[in-house]
Design a protein around this motif. Sequence first.
Motif, PDB file in Angstrom:
ATOM      1  N   GLY A 107       0.448   4.352  -0.362  1.00 34.83           N
ATOM      2  CA  GLY A 107      -0.841   5.787   0.485  1.00 34.83           C
ATOM      3  C   GLY A 107      -0.396   6.957  -0.823  1.00 34.83           C
ATOM      4  O   GLY A 107      -0.096   7.798  -0.081  1.00 34.83           O
ATOM      5  N   ALA A 108      -0.277   6.837  -2.199  1.00 37.27           N
ATOM      6  CA  ALA A 108      -0.167   7.630  -2.872  1.00 37.27           C
ATOM      7  C   ALA A 108      -0.692   7.987  -4.216  1.00 37.27           C
ATOM      8  O   ALA A 108      -0.588   6.635  -5.476  1.00 37.27           O
TER       9      ALA A 108
ATOM     10  N   ASP B 111       5.439   8.811   1.768  1.00 38.99           N
ATOM     11  CA  ASP B 111       6.201  10.051   2.493  1.00 38.99           C
ATOM     12  C   ASP B 111       7.282   9.662   2.776  1.00 38.99           C
ATOM     13  O   ASP B 111       8.270  10.267   2.978  1.00 38.99           O
TER      14      ASP B 111
ATOM     15  N   ARG C 211      -1.128  -4.634   2.470  1.00 34.79           N
ATOM     16  CA  ARG C 211      -2.842  -4.006   1.818  1.00 34.79           C
ATOM     17  C   ARG C 211      -3.261  -4.934   2.531  1.00 34.79           C
ATOM     18  O   ARG C 211      -3.007  -5.994   3.691  1.00 34.79           O
TER      19      ARG C 211
ATOM     20  N   LYS D 178       1.405  -2.188   8.430  1.00 34.77           N
ATOM     21  CA  LYS D 178       0.556  -0.602   7.543  1.00 34.77           C
ATOM     22  C   LYS D 178       0.913  -0.293   6.569  1.00 34.77           C
ATOM     23  O   LYS D 178       0.206   0.255   5.673  1.00 34.77           O
ATOM     24  N   TYR D 179       2.010  -1.179   5.590  1.00 31.38           N
ATOM     25  CA  TYR D 179       1.991  -0.710   4.373  1.00 31.38           C
ATOM     26  C   TYR D 179       1.955  -2.099   3.499  1.00 31.38           C
ATOM     27  O   TYR D 179       2.033  -2.004   2.477  1.00 31.38           O
TER      28      TYR D 179
ATOM     29  N   PHE E 146       0.606  -1.033  -0.189  1.00 36.74           N
ATOM     30  CA  PHE E 146      -0.175   0.005   0.142  1.00 36.74           C
ATOM     31  C   PHE E 146       0.683   1.465  -0.349  1.00 36.74           C
ATOM     32  O   PHE E 146       1.649   1.399   1.094  1.00 36.74           O
TER      33      PHE E 146
ATOM     34  N   TYR F  49      -0.506  10.687   0.703  1.00 40.77           N
ATOM     35  CA  TYR F  49      -0.427  11.373   2.195  1.00 40.77           C
ATOM     36  C   TYR F  49       0.242  11.009   3.227  1.00 40.77           C
ATOM     37  O   TYR F  49       1.351  10.841   2.562  1.00 40.77           O
TER      38      TYR F  49
ATOM     39  N   LYS G  55       2.713  10.364   6.502  1.00 40.94           N
ATOM     40  CA  LYS G  55       3.167   9.448   7.017  1.00 40.94           C
ATOM     41  C   LYS G  55       2.754   7.736   6.145  1.00 40.94           C
ATOM     42  O   LYS G  55       2.708   6.496   6.929  1.00 40.94           O
ATOM     43  N   SER G  56       2.560   8.064   4.603  1.00 46.58           N
ATOM     44  CA  SER G  56       2.575   6.771   4.128  1.00 46.58           C
ATOM     45  C   SER G  56       4.174   6.387   3.584  1.00 46.58           C
ATOM     46  O   SER G  56       5.233   7.175   3.781  1.00 46.58           O
TER      47      SER G  56
ATOM     48  N   TRP H 253      -7.124   0.328   0.797  1.00 44.63           N
ATOM     49  CA  TRP H 253      -6.785   1.088   1.911  1.00 44.63           C
ATOM     50  C   TRP H 253      -7.163   0.285   3.357  1.00 44.63           C
ATOM     51  O   TRP H 253      -7.399  -1.378   3.440  1.00 44.63           O
TER      52      TRP H 253
END
Length: 102
Positions: free
Chosen positions: A7-8, A28, A94, A91-92, A5, A22, A24-25, A101
């Motif tokens: 986050g972009a 990022d 899927r 957290k990274y 994931f 996003y 803290k993704s 998400w």
Amino acid sequence: RSRIFLGAPVWPQTPNTLMLVYDKSLADELGLRDGDTLLSINGREIREGADIEDFKLALEESAGKPIETVVMRYNKRKVLRMKLPSGFPEKYLRAPGGSLWP
């Protein structure tokens, strides 16, 4: 299909240009920014119109190793040097159902 994931989300008409990064993704933390166009990863060209999944799969292949990503930012080439952990933090990844998400 990548498990990552990023986050972009990307622009639909230019799927290798980041629309938004996003906070803290993973994107990022890698130093990617809104509007960056992905040009290459570890010397492998990311062709115009390539799917973001190609980039994410290359990230997965490079886990635990140094990564050099070249982006176009504000009409200038920028080299980003990074290293991903060998095991991606939960957290990274899927969500189990494959959702974008977590």
